[in-house]
Design a protein around this motif. Structure first.
Motif, PDB file in Angstrom:
ATOM      1  N   LEU A  17       6.880  20.300  39.576  1.00 62.75           N
ATOM      2  CA  LEU A  17       7.964  19.820  38.701  1.00 62.75           C
ATOM      3  C   LEU A  17       7.689  18.404  38.217  1.00 62.75           C
ATOM      4  O   LEU A  17       7.994  18.047  37.087  1.00 62.75           O
ATOM      5  N   ARG A  19       5.047  17.147  37.349  1.00 60.17           N
ATOM      6  CA  ARG A  19       4.056  17.097  36.270  1.00 60.17           C
ATOM      7  C   ARG A  19       4.688  17.301  34.899  1.00 60.17           C
ATOM      8  O   ARG A  19       4.057  17.067  33.873  1.00 60.17           O
ATOM      9  N   LEU A  20       5.950  17.757  34.870  1.00 61.23           N
ATOM     10  CA  LEU A  20       6.607  17.999  33.584  1.00 61.23           C
ATOM     11  C   LEU A  20       6.972  16.672  32.921  1.00 61.23           C
ATOM     12  O   LEU A  20       7.267  15.696  33.611  1.00 61.23           O
ATOM     13  N   PRO A  21       6.950  16.622  31.582  1.00 59.67           N
ATOM     14  CA  PRO A  21       7.264  15.366  30.907  1.00 59.67           C
ATOM     15  C   PRO A  21       8.717  14.960  31.133  1.00 59.67           C
ATOM     16  O   PRO A  21       9.615  15.799  31.060  1.00 59.67           O
ATOM     17  N   VAL A  23      10.098  14.089  33.879  1.00 61.61           N
ATOM     18  CA  VAL A  23      10.601  14.408  35.218  1.00 61.61           C
ATOM     19  C   VAL A  23       9.868  13.532  36.232  1.00 61.61           C
ATOM     20  O   VAL A  23       8.667  13.687  36.432  1.00 61.61           O
TER      21      VAL A  23
END
Lengths: 201, 201
Positions: A17, A19-21, A23
């Motif tokens: 999670l 790694r999501l932009p 976050v």
């Protein structure tokens, strides 16, 4: 006494999670805990949606827009004007134009912009395909809608050069004051462009 | 001419992402596009992590903390002091206490707090299990670490009543000024509690 941590499955989810932009560490942990604890959380539905996107969504071979199992929403639409082609950088640029309702033609997504610094050269973009479409598909106007910054301009200029041999007009989106924007918020370059592009009543 | 939208697979992913806490419509779209487009995106790894959490992570039957395939990090640790039990509301409350390093005993996660307004009654919490542990497992001190708000206090008071018949001391975390906090930032209730709980040098 060992250090207590979340089970490794939870830590692996937090890592993914994170790694999501947009976050960060704390949001990732908060989302993971929500997915584990909340009654209304549907982690398996999210997993399925991810796998379905990965398996079925690709770039349209013709225009580069996102295409799912049901085909390309632009290229498969027989009601559009095939003689006008709007060239954008990214497939994500298509929807804002569509939402404005101002354009009824076809699109061509380059997949990026020329950028010597990031090592993006013409052969990294969908330019060969653009030339083929212009040559073979009866395109009469090409509207270049790359960004109005340095790299977008450079990309536009390169395209003008490449498309020169073909019999179709090449235009560029107007630059000037944004709708509803007062002069006090406009930067110098925008003002310069607005003066240069002034029109008579 | 039909309205151009993202393929339904992408829209389904956006819908799922929008349900996560702190993720609005625009972030959801941005994350979905990142997962589709970015070279470093790993949507399948995220899907696997979600499925693995769903399949393997549950609440520890004894203490209520998150437990994965490798067992409960608290209950399975033979190095901990089994005579002291810290009662918290949520499994997520365990890690802040662990990070402080101040406590070496066992935990008991209630799974919530008493709240007549939200219809949370004693039988909805892990209270029966707490009583069994106190009765059968040689617990000598129970530290109640529920929140210091109205519902946390009510829960604490209820637990004190329930645990009265058993031969163990029941304590509550001290309330007062937070470390490093000046008086100007303390609210009235915190100041009242800090005065009430004052200690001599």
């Amino acid at each position: 006494m060992a250090k207590v941590e979340y089970p490794e499955e939870v830590l692996a989810l937090v890592t993914q999670l994170k790694r999501l932009p947009g976050v960060g560490s704390r949001s990732a942990e908060r989302i993971a805990i929500y997915l584990l604890q909340h009654k209304k959380a549907t982690p398996l539905d999210l997993a399925t949606a991810l796998q379905s996107c990965d398996a079925k969504v690709s770039d349209c071979e013709t225009c580069g827009f996102f295409t799912g199992a049901s085909g390309c929403a632009v290229c498969d639409d027989r009601g559009r004007d095939v003689t006008t082609l709007c060239v954008v950088e990214q497939p994500t640029d298509v929807l804002p134009i569509e939402r404005s309702g101002v354009f009824q033609g076809m699109y061509h997504c380059l997949g990026g912009r020329l950028s010597p610094l990031d090592n993006v050269r013409p052969e990294d973009l969908r330019i060969g395909g653009l030339v083929r479409r212009v040559r073979d598909a009866g395109v009469r106007e090409i509207i270049i809608a790359t960004a109005s910054d340095v790299e977008g301009e450079a990309t536009a200029n390169y395209l003008v050069e490449i498309l020169e041999p073909y019999e179709c007009s090449v235009t560029r989106l107007a630059q000037g004051l944004p709708a509803g924007g007062g002069l006090e918020f406009a930067d110098e370059l925008t003002l310069t462009r607005a003066f240069e592009g002034r029109r008579s009543f």
